[in-house]
Write an enzyme that holds these catalytic residues in place. Structure first.
Site: not given
Ligand code: ADP
Length: 532
Positions: A179, A323, A431, A436
Site C-alpha cells: 500500500t 487490498e 470529529k 463527524w
Molecule cells: P493507500 O491506502 O496507501 O492510499 P490505496 O491506493 O490502496 O492506497 O488507497 C485505497 C483508498 O483510497 C481507499 O481505502 C479509499 O479511502 C480511497 N479511495 C479509492 N477510491 C475511492 C473513491 N472512489 N471514493 C473515495 N475514496 C476512494
C-alpha cells in the site's frame, strides 16, 4: 475428489490471459514512449525474458523479482514473465522515500531488481541498503552505477524462448504490492493467480469498467500502484490495445499520448483528470476517440464529473484499494435511477457505487456488527470475496479483519440494494463535538467555488470540540483568495452550519502523496494549530 461427469477444472492462472493475447490478439498493438510492438512479438520477448530469468538470474518459483519503473512495454514484459515462471512480481513505488524503499525491498526479500534507466541514479543512492538484491537489471538506456548491472534488452536477445514453463497453481502467489502508506507504513498485499484472473474478468463486465477489443487503453495510474489497477491483464484479456506514457504525467504529454494513439479509455486518480481539463476545454486536446475516463483512488468532486459530462466524455467513478484487487466497485446508475434528471444523476454518480459481482460489501458499527442498509447508518465499510486480501504479507494485522471480512478504514452508508457511499476515510473524518464532518463532502463543495483552484479539508485539534475543519485552498490563477467569511457564506446553504470551516489556509499547492492523493498527514503537520 473429482465427481464423474463434472465440468473441467482448469486452473485460473496468468497463462489464460497470456495464451489469448499471444494467439487470438497477436495483431493487437502495444505502444510506449520508445515505440510500438504487437501482442504477438511481445509474447515472444516475454518467453525469452522468462528463460533469462531462470537460466541467467537463477529465479525460481516463489522468488520475488522487483521492478522500479514507470509505465512501459519492458515493465509489461516483467508483468508476464515473472508470474509465468511461478515467481512473484513485486512492483516498488518509485516515489517512496529511501527509508521506505529499503524497508519494503528487505521485507519482500527481493533477489533481482529491474530498474528504469532514468531511475538508476536515484536507486544507486539506496542500493547499499538492499542486501537481499543479488542482481540489478536496467530497463532501457541509462547510467551503469549499480553493482553488476545487466541490460534488459541484452538479456532478452541472449536467450531462446522458454516453451517449457512449469504448470501454474491458481493458488500460488502471483504478485506483491505494498500500500502506498497514505495513512501508515506500507503493508504488503500478496495477490494470487486466481484472484488476478477473476479480477480481470470482473473488470471487463459492461457495468463494471467494460473493456472491449476495439479499445485503446492508457493506464495513467502507475504500474507501481496496485498493478496499474489490473489493466495490464484485463485489457489483453479482451484484446484491447495498451499504451504506456512513461515517467511524464504532465497534461501536455498525456494529451499528446491520448491524441497520437487514439486512446479510448483511460484511468487514474482525480488530480490527473483535473490537470487535463483546461486543455480539453480549450480544444488544445481533441481526445476525439476518448469514450471513458475511470477514476479512483480518492473521491471525485462533483464539479469534475460535471465538467467531463459537458465535454461528452464519460467519467466513471470507481472504488478500490491495493487490498481489493484493486478494482471492487463502480458508480454506474442503476435501474432504479432511470428517469432521474441531470442533477439527480450527478448525485448518484458522486456516490461510490455498487460492489462488483463476485464480491460482497457491508457496513459495520464499532463492535463489528452489520448495520442496516438504510441509506443513513454510517459505519466502516467491510468487503470480502475471491480478490480481497485475507491478511497482510508477513505482518500481523488481525485488527484489519473482522471474521474474514477486510476492514477498509473507509466510513460509508449503504442503500437496501447495496449501493454505497463513502463519506470519508475514518482517519480523515473531522470529529467535532461527538459528531463527524465529512472532509470529502466539504472539499467537493469548495471546488465548486469560482475562485478556488484546489482544496482540501483537514481536522485540527480544538479545545472545545475535539476537532474542527480547516479549509486549505489554492486560489485560481490571478484571483484574490476568498476570505474565511466568503468561504463560509459560499458553503452556508450547502452544508449544516456546524460543518463550516473555522479557518482558511491559503497555499500555493496542495501536498500530494506518492500516488497523487491529498496528503492530509503533511497538511495537518504543517498547520500546527490548536483552535478554541
Ligand atoms: P493507500 O491506502 O496507501 O492510499 P490505496 O491506493 O490502496 O492506497 O488507497 C485505497 C483508498 O483510497 C481507499 O481505502 C479509499 O479511502 C480511497 N479511495 C479509492 N477510491 C475511492 C473513491 N472512489 N471514493 C473515495 N475514496 C476512494
Amino acid at each position: 475428489m473429482t465427481i464423474p461427469g463434472l465440468m473441467q477444472r482448469t486452473p485460473l492462472t496468468l497463462d489464460m490471459v497470456f495464451d489469448r493475447l499471444s494467439t487470438v490478439y497477436a495483431d493487437g498493438r502495444i505502444a510506449d514512449v520508445e515505440g510500438e510492438t504487437t501482442y504477438g512479438d511481445f509474447s515472444r520477448r516475454v518467453l525469452r525474458l522468462a528463460r533469462a530469468l531462470t537460466d541467467e538470474l537463477g529465479v525460481r518459483p516463489g522468488d520475488r523479482v522487483a521492478t522500479f519503473g514507470f509505465n512501459s512495454i519492458r515493465h509489461l514484459e516483467l508483468y508476464y514473465a515473472v508470474p509465468l515462471l511461478g515467481a512473484v512480481l513485486h512492483t516498488v513505488n518509485v516515489r517512496l522515500f529511501d527509508d521506505q524503499i529499503a524497508y519494503i525491498v528487505d521485507h519482500a526479500q527481493d533477489t533481482v531488481l529491474f530498474v528504469d534507466g532514468e531511475l538508476v541514479e536515484s536507486l544507486a543512492r539506496v542500493a547499499p541498503r538492499l542486501p537481499s538484491v543479488e542482481r540489478y537489471v536496467r530497463m532501457g538506456a541509462g547510467p551503469d552505477d549499480l553493482p553488476g548491472l545487466l541490460d534488459h534488452d541484452e538479456l532478452v536477445a541472449a536467450h531462446e524462448p522458454a516453451h517449457d514453463l512449469p504448470p501454474l497453481d491458481e493458488d500460488a502467489a502471483f504478485g506483491l504490492c505494498y500500500t502506498s502508506g497514505t495513512t501508515g507504513n506500507p503493508k504488503g498485499v500478496l495477490y494470487s493467480h486466481r484472484a488476478m484472473v477473476l479480477h480481470s474478468f470482473a473488470a471487463c463486465m459492461a457495468d463494471h469498467i467494460g473493456l472491449r477489443e476495439a479499445d485503446v487503453v492508457l493506464p495513467v495510474v502507475p504500474m507501481f500502484h496496485a498493478f496499474a489497477w489490473g489493466l495490464p491483464y484485463a485489457a489483453p484479456l479482451t484484446g484491447a490495445e495498451l499504451v504506456f506514457h512513461g515517467s511524464d504525467s504532465s497534461p501536455e504529454h498525456l494529451g499528446r499520448v491520448i491524441d497520437d494513439h487514439g486512446v479510448t479509455l483511460t484511468a487514474g486518480v482525480p488530480t490527473i483528470w483535473k490537470s487535463l481539463l483546461p486543455d480539453l476545454q480549450s480544444g488544445e486536446l481533441a481526445a476525439e476517440a476518448l469514450r471513458l475516463v475511470f477514476v479512483g483512488g480518492a473521491a471525485s468532486p462533483r464539479a469534475l464529473i460535471e465538467a467531463y459530462d459537458e465535454l461528452g466524455i464519460e467519467y466513471l467513478q470507481v472504488w478500490g484499494m491495493t487490498e481489493t484487487g484493486p478494482l471492487a466497485c463502480a458508480s454506474r446508475p442503476r435501474r432504479r435511477h432511470r428517469g432521474l434528471d441531470r442533477e439527480q444523476l450527478l448525485d448518484v454518480r458522486e456516490r461510490t457505487g455498487t460492489i462488483f459481482a463476485g464480491l460482497e460489501a457491508r457496513v459495520t458499527d464499532t463492535a463489528g456488527r452489520a448495520l442496516p442498509r438504510d441509506g443513513a447508518s454510517v459505519g466502516e465499510l467491510e468487503v470480502s470475496g475471491p480478490w480481497i486480501a485475507s491478511a497482510y504479507y508477513g505482518v500481523d494485522a488481525a485488527d484489519r479483519f473482522n471474521d474474514g471480512w477486510l476492514k477498509t478504514g473507509d466510513m460509508a452508508y449503504m442503500e437496501a440494494d447495496g449501493e454505497f457511499r463513502i463519506v470519508d476515510r475514518a482517519k480523515d473524518l473531522v470529529k467535532s463535538g461527538g459528531e463527524w464532518i465529512s472532509s470529502v463532502e466539504l472539499e467537493g463543495h469548495l471546488l465548486a467555488h469560482p475562485d478556488i483552484a484546489d482544496a482540501a479539508v483537514v481536522g485540527v485539534p480544538s479545545r472545545r470540540w475535539d476537532e474542527r475543519p480547516v479549509a486549505v485552498i489554492v486560489p485560481r490563477d490571478g484571483q484574490a483568495p476568498p476570505t474565511l467569511e466568503e468561504v463560509r457564506a459560499f458553503l452556508a446553504d450547502r452544508v449544516a452550519k456546524w460543518w463550516l470551516p473555522d479557518a482558511v489556509d491559503v497555499v500555493d499547492e496542495i501536498p500530494k502523496t506518492s500516488v497523487g492523493k491529498l496528503d492530509k498527514k503533511v497538511m495537518r503537520a504543517s498547520l500546527d494549530l490548536i483552535l478554541d
